[in-house]
Design an enzyme around this catalytic site. Sequence first.
Site, PDB file in Angstrom:
ATOM      1  N   TYR A  43      35.258  45.508  88.034  1.00  0.00           N
ATOM      2  CA  TYR A  43      34.874  44.924  87.006  1.00  0.00           C
ATOM      3  C   TYR A  43      35.633  43.936  86.131  1.00  0.00           C
ATOM      4  O   TYR A  43      35.055  43.110  85.477  1.00  0.00           O
ATOM      5  CB  TYR A  43      34.205  46.005  85.957  1.00  0.00           C
ATOM      6  CG  TYR A  43      33.138  46.673  86.453  1.00  0.00           C
ATOM      7  CD1 TYR A  43      31.772  46.074  85.943  1.00  0.00           C
ATOM      8  CD2 TYR A  43      33.044  47.737  87.286  1.00  0.00           C
ATOM      9  CE1 TYR A  43      30.581  46.617  86.483  1.00  0.00           C
ATOM     10  CE2 TYR A  43      31.898  48.524  87.644  1.00  0.00           C
ATOM     11  CZ  TYR A  43      30.729  47.836  87.374  1.00  0.00           C
ATOM     12  OH  TYR A  43      29.477  48.554  87.824  1.00  0.00           O
ATOM     13  N   GLY A  45      36.947  40.381  86.015  1.00  0.00           N
ATOM     14  CA  GLY A  45      36.817  39.163  86.496  1.00  0.00           C
ATOM     15  C   GLY A  45      35.476  39.060  86.242  1.00  0.00           C
ATOM     16  O   GLY A  45      34.716  39.519  85.855  1.00  0.00           O
ATOM     17  N   GLY A  47      31.627  38.670  87.013  1.00  0.00           N
ATOM     18  CA  GLY A  47      30.753  39.703  87.701  1.00  0.00           C
ATOM     19  C   GLY A  47      31.197  40.952  87.650  1.00  0.00           C
ATOM     20  O   GLY A  47      31.942  41.411  86.798  1.00  0.00           O
ATOM     21  N   HIS A  63      33.357  46.318  78.783  1.00  0.00           N
ATOM     22  CA  HIS A  63      33.439  44.926  78.100  1.00  0.00           C
ATOM     23  C   HIS A  63      32.199  44.158  78.624  1.00  0.00           C
ATOM     24  O   HIS A  63      31.509  43.502  77.783  1.00  0.00           O
ATOM     25  CB  HIS A  63      34.750  44.191  78.619  1.00  0.00           C
ATOM     26  CG  HIS A  63      34.818  42.552  78.207  1.00  0.00           C
ATOM     27  ND1 HIS A  63      34.716  41.745  78.944  1.00  0.00           N
ATOM     28  CD2 HIS A  63      35.131  42.255  77.034  1.00  0.00           C
ATOM     29  CE1 HIS A  63      34.812  40.536  78.082  1.00  0.00           C
ATOM     30  NE2 HIS A  63      35.108  40.974  77.011  1.00  0.00           N
ATOM     31  N   ASP A  64      31.903  44.336  79.902  1.00  0.00           N
ATOM     32  CA  ASP A  64      30.897  43.743  80.530  1.00  0.00           C
ATOM     33  C   ASP A  64      29.461  44.187  79.723  1.00  0.00           C
ATOM     34  O   ASP A  64      28.563  43.347  79.236  1.00  0.00           O
ATOM     35  CB  ASP A  64      30.516  43.969  82.018  1.00  0.00           C
ATOM     36  CG  ASP A  64      31.518  43.295  82.854  1.00  0.00           C
ATOM     37  OD1 ASP A  64      32.226  42.532  82.576  1.00  0.00           O
ATOM     38  OD2 ASP A  64      31.582  43.399  84.233  1.00  0.00           O
ATOM     39  N   ASP A 105      35.867  41.423  72.980  1.00  0.00           N
ATOM     40  CA  ASP A 105      37.075  40.983  73.709  1.00  0.00           C
ATOM     41  C   ASP A 105      38.255  41.799  72.956  1.00  0.00           C
ATOM     42  O   ASP A 105      39.037  42.130  73.646  1.00  0.00           O
ATOM     43  CB  ASP A 105      37.392  39.731  73.475  1.00  0.00           C
ATOM     44  CG  ASP A 105      36.436  38.680  74.236  1.00  0.00           C
ATOM     45  OD1 ASP A 105      35.609  39.137  75.269  1.00  0.00           O
ATOM     46  OD2 ASP A 105      36.751  37.424  74.219  1.00  0.00           O
TER      47      ASP A 105
END
EC number: 3.1.1.4
Length: 139
Positions: A43, A45, A47, A63-64, A105
């Site tokens: 996860y 990076g 995508g 975070h995604d 973030d």
Amino acid sequence: MRTLWIVAVWLMGVEGNLYQFGKMIKNKTGKPAMFSYSAYGCYCGWGGQGKPQDPSDRCCFMHDCCYTRVNNCSPKMTLYSYRFENGDIICGDNDPCRKAVCECDREAAICLGENVNTYDEKYRFYSSSYCTEEESEKC
């Protein structure tokens, strides 16, 4: 492939959220984001799919998920205001979109800092072929 894209973005000097997020990560982990987290696990990076490989990778998964809850803006490119104060990251934007992106973030950088001892070199530049969609978790 995602590693090449991330490196290309950084080399082109793209300003915006990715740069700001990288500074937060460096502040909380002591590690340069581009070389340490741009292609870490499934996860960290661009995508992401599959099962998070360790607590650091889970920070990126969360975070995604946080980014999917940010509406009406492009989280990866949204500029926001923030500052470092007494070891804390303070998000200082009144715009709801910018504030939400900054908070995503901030939370991820703090999480990575709290889990820096779980960082495992074997997941750095981890092949996405090990991250199968069938094993993907839901946010």
